[in-house]
Design an enzyme around this catalytic site. Structure first.
Site, short mmCIF file in Angstrom:
data_model
loop_
_atom_site.label_atom_id
_atom_site.label_comp_id
_atom_site.label_asym_id
_atom_site.label_seq_id
_atom_site.Cartn_x
_atom_site.Cartn_y
_atom_site.Cartn_z
N ASP A 16 0.85 -1.20 0.00
CA ASP A 16 0.00 0.00 0.00
C ASP A 16 0.89 1.25 0.00
O ASP A 16 0.61 2.24 -0.68
CB ASP A 16 -0.89 -0.02 1.25
CG ASP A 16 -2.08 0.92 1.17
OD1 ASP A 16 -1.92 2.02 0.62
OD2 ASP A 16 -3.16 0.56 1.68
N HIS A 207 -7.99 -1.09 8.78
CA HIS A 207 -7.00 -0.53 7.84
C HIS A 207 -7.42 0.93 7.61
O HIS A 207 -8.35 1.20 6.84
CB HIS A 207 -7.09 -1.38 6.57
CG HIS A 207 -6.25 -0.97 5.42
ND1 HIS A 207 -5.18 -1.72 4.99
CD2 HIS A 207 -6.32 0.08 4.56
CE1 HIS A 207 -4.63 -1.15 3.92
NE2 HIS A 207 -5.31 -0.05 3.65
N CYS A 240 -4.03 4.88 -2.62
CA CYS A 240 -4.46 4.00 -3.71
C CYS A 240 -4.58 4.86 -4.96
O CYS A 240 -5.18 5.93 -4.92
CB CYS A 240 -5.80 3.37 -3.33
SG CYS A 240 -6.53 2.42 -4.67
N ASN A 249 -1.42 5.45 5.11
CA ASN A 249 -1.98 4.62 6.18
C ASN A 249 -1.56 5.17 7.55
O ASN A 249 -0.60 5.93 7.66
CB ASN A 249 -1.43 3.20 6.09
CG ASN A 249 -1.97 2.46 4.90
OD1 ASN A 249 -1.46 2.57 3.80
ND2 ASN A 249 -3.02 1.69 5.11
P1 HMG Z 1 -8.90 -5.76 -16.61
O1 HMG Z 1 -8.40 -4.78 -17.62
O2 HMG Z 1 -10.36 -5.92 -16.44
O3 HMG Z 1 -8.27 -7.20 -16.84
O4 HMG Z 1 -8.24 -5.41 -15.21
P2 HMG Z 1 -8.15 -8.11 -18.08
O5 HMG Z 1 -8.31 -9.51 -17.58
O6 HMG Z 1 -9.03 -7.62 -19.20
O7 HMG Z 1 -6.62 -7.89 -18.52
C1 HMG Z 1 -6.13 -6.66 -18.98
C2 HMG Z 1 -4.61 -6.74 -19.06
O8 HMG Z 1 -4.07 -6.89 -17.74
C3 HMG Z 1 -4.11 -7.95 -19.85
O9 HMG Z 1 -2.86 -7.57 -20.42
C4 HMG Z 1 -3.86 -8.98 -18.78
O10 HMG Z 1 -2.91 -9.94 -19.13
C5 HMG Z 1 -3.34 -8.13 -17.65
P3 HMG Z 1 -2.73 -7.05 -21.92
O11 HMG Z 1 -3.33 -8.14 -22.75
O12 HMG Z 1 -3.54 -5.77 -22.00
O13 HMG Z 1 -1.27 -6.83 -22.10
N1 HMG Z 1 -3.62 -8.71 -16.34
C6 HMG Z 1 -2.67 -8.89 -15.40
N2 HMG Z 1 -1.35 -8.61 -15.39
C7 HMG Z 1 -0.69 -8.89 -14.26
N3 HMG Z 1 -1.26 -9.42 -13.18
C8 HMG Z 1 -2.57 -9.71 -13.16
C9 HMG Z 1 -3.33 -9.44 -14.31
N4 HMG Z 1 -4.63 -9.58 -14.61
C10 HMG Z 1 -4.79 -9.15 -15.85
N5 HMG Z 1 -3.12 -10.23 -12.06
C11 HMG Z 1 -7.44 -6.03 -13.02
C12 HMG Z 1 -8.58 -6.11 -14.04
C13 HMG Z 1 -8.02 -6.45 -11.70
C14 HMG Z 1 -6.34 -6.95 -13.47
C15 HMG Z 1 -6.92 -4.58 -12.97
O14 HMG Z 1 -8.00 -3.71 -12.81
C16 HMG Z 1 -5.91 -4.35 -11.87
O15 HMG Z 1 -4.83 -4.89 -11.89
N6 HMG Z 1 -6.26 -3.52 -10.89
C17 HMG Z 1 -5.29 -3.27 -9.81
C18 HMG Z 1 -5.92 -2.51 -8.78
C19 HMG Z 1 -4.96 -2.22 -7.66
O16 HMG Z 1 -3.89 -2.79 -7.52
N7 HMG Z 1 -5.38 -1.27 -6.80
C20 HMG Z 1 -4.63 -0.90 -5.65
C21 HMG Z 1 -4.76 -1.90 -4.55
S1 HMG Z 1 -6.35 -1.85 -3.70
C22 HMG Z 1 -6.07 -0.76 -2.36
O17 HMG Z 1 -5.07 -0.11 -2.33
C23 HMG Z 1 -7.06 -0.74 -1.25
C24 HMG Z 1 -6.56 -1.48 0.01
O18 HMG Z 1 -5.35 -0.92 0.48
C25 HMG Z 1 -7.60 -1.41 1.13
C26 HMG Z 1 -8.09 0.01 1.43
O19 HMG Z 1 -7.28 0.94 1.61
O20 HMG Z 1 -9.33 0.13 1.49
C27 HMG Z 1 -6.33 -2.97 -0.29
MG MG Z 2 -5.17 0.91 1.66
#
Ligand code: HMG
Ligand code: MG
Length: 307
Positions: A16, A207, A240, A249
């Protein structure tokens, strides 16, 4: 008042903390940070994520990060995974615990992971089954527990229902995330009480992002409500990319300082943690956000109030 005598800290700084930074640290630097944190006594460390690189380039190279963490016996390093592809990458990297992340707000779910809440739960059920089949523990997050950056208010019942769903699909623990740091004590009391009606309080973590300076007092409120697991990030890092305006955080060193003052055990050594906060802040070219890291650098005679 029923504060637990021991609190488990889940250090989320390497994930994070770094996922939203302009200065991108290399996998070697991120692994080194995680190892330093383990050396401070932290036993649960979220060390990276396996998400789409184009969405969060700061977390690229997760496999290399985890390859460098393998030989540490005491700490458990976990990774965020959004789907089966992320899980497969995490399994290949030898990750021992994964975290799936859902949101109580539909718009945030779409912006963050490009699917609805219901679709995300379906995906996570598959991820959890496959993780368990490989002996990997699963944690869940519910984001936006106190408000959404796009929709504003979020219903407490939606948070509680989603918490229960995540436990149903196999999350051993659910972390309630105030993603944009808008919650105050009454909100936290209400949300934790509602979630604790659906699952055991021992399965809950909290969190808090510290946007309005409420993180510590909100942590205390959660502890009073029976929660004993707290997420925090060294140096108060965090944010984020899909929650604009959110601050970092709760800082781990502020949390440890507070808990030490309350005679609550964490197993974390404060001085090396403060040194680590300064180390990572130097890499990011700024001072730590945490009050404790700055105070301990400035004060030569750190005392406590007279008894
Ligand atoms: P999408 O575009 O719907 O996925 O994204 P897709 O299946 O259509 O794939 C698109 C492209 O991403 C493809 O590549 C896939 O291969 C690739 P391309 O053909 O375009 O070259 N791909 C991946 N690559 C690496 N690892 C993977 C993966 N999956 C697909 N796992 C997806 C959907 C969920 C993948 C995307 O939206 C994403 O990665 N989102 C990340 C969000 C994120 O990390 N957010 C921050 C963390 S959450 C947070 O901080 C909150 C938290 O702290 C709690 C709080 O504070 O409340 C946890
Ligand atoms: Mg967070």
């Amino acid at each position: 008042m029923n504060i637990p005598r021991r609190v488990n800290i889940v250090e989320v700084g390497p994930r994070d903390g770094l996922q939203n930074e302009k200065t991108v640290l290399t996998p070697v630097q991120r692994a080194d940070l995680a190892m330093r944190l383990a050396g401070c006594g932290l036993r649960r460390i979220e060390a990276g994520s396996f998400v789409a690189e184009k969405m969060v380039p700061q977390m690229a190279g997760g496999g290399e990060v985890f390859a460098r963490l393998k030989n540490n016996g005491a700490a458990r390093f976990s990774a965020l995974v959004p789907n089966m592809r992320g899980l497969e990458d995490a399994l290949r990297a030898g990750v021992g615990e994964v975290a799936v992340f859902a949101a109580a707000s539909e718009t945030f779910s779409q912006k963050n992971i490009n699917c609805s809440i219901a679709e995300s739960v379906q995906r996570f059920a598959q991820v959890a089954r496959a993780a368990h089949a490989n002996g990997v523990a699963v944690r869940g997050y519910v984001s936006c527990i106190a408000g959404c950056p796009y929709e504003g208010g979020v219903k407490t019942a939606a948070v509680a229902d989603l918490t229960a769903r995540l436990v149903d699909i196999g999350c051993g623990e659910v972390s309630l995330g105030d993603t944009i740091g808008v919650g105050t004590v009454p909100v936290v009391q209400k949300v934790v009480a509602a979630a604790a009606k659906m699952v055991d309080a021992s399965q809950l973590a909290v969190h808090f992002h510290d946007t309005h300076g409420q993180a510590l007092v909100n942590i205390r409120a959660a502890l009073e409500a029976g929660v004993a697991t707290v997420d925090s990030a060294v140096a108060g890092l965090g944010g984020c990319p899909f929650a604009p305006g959110a601050a970092g955080n709760a800082a781990t060193e502020d949390v440890v300082y507070m808990l030490r003052g309350m005679d609550v055990a964490t197993g974390v050594d404060l001085q090396p943690l403060v040194d680590t906060a300064w180390h990572v802040s130097r890499l990011l070219k700024r001072a730590p956000a945490s009050r404790t890291a700055r105070a301990m650098a400035a004060l030569t005679h750190a005392g406590t109030a007279a008894t």
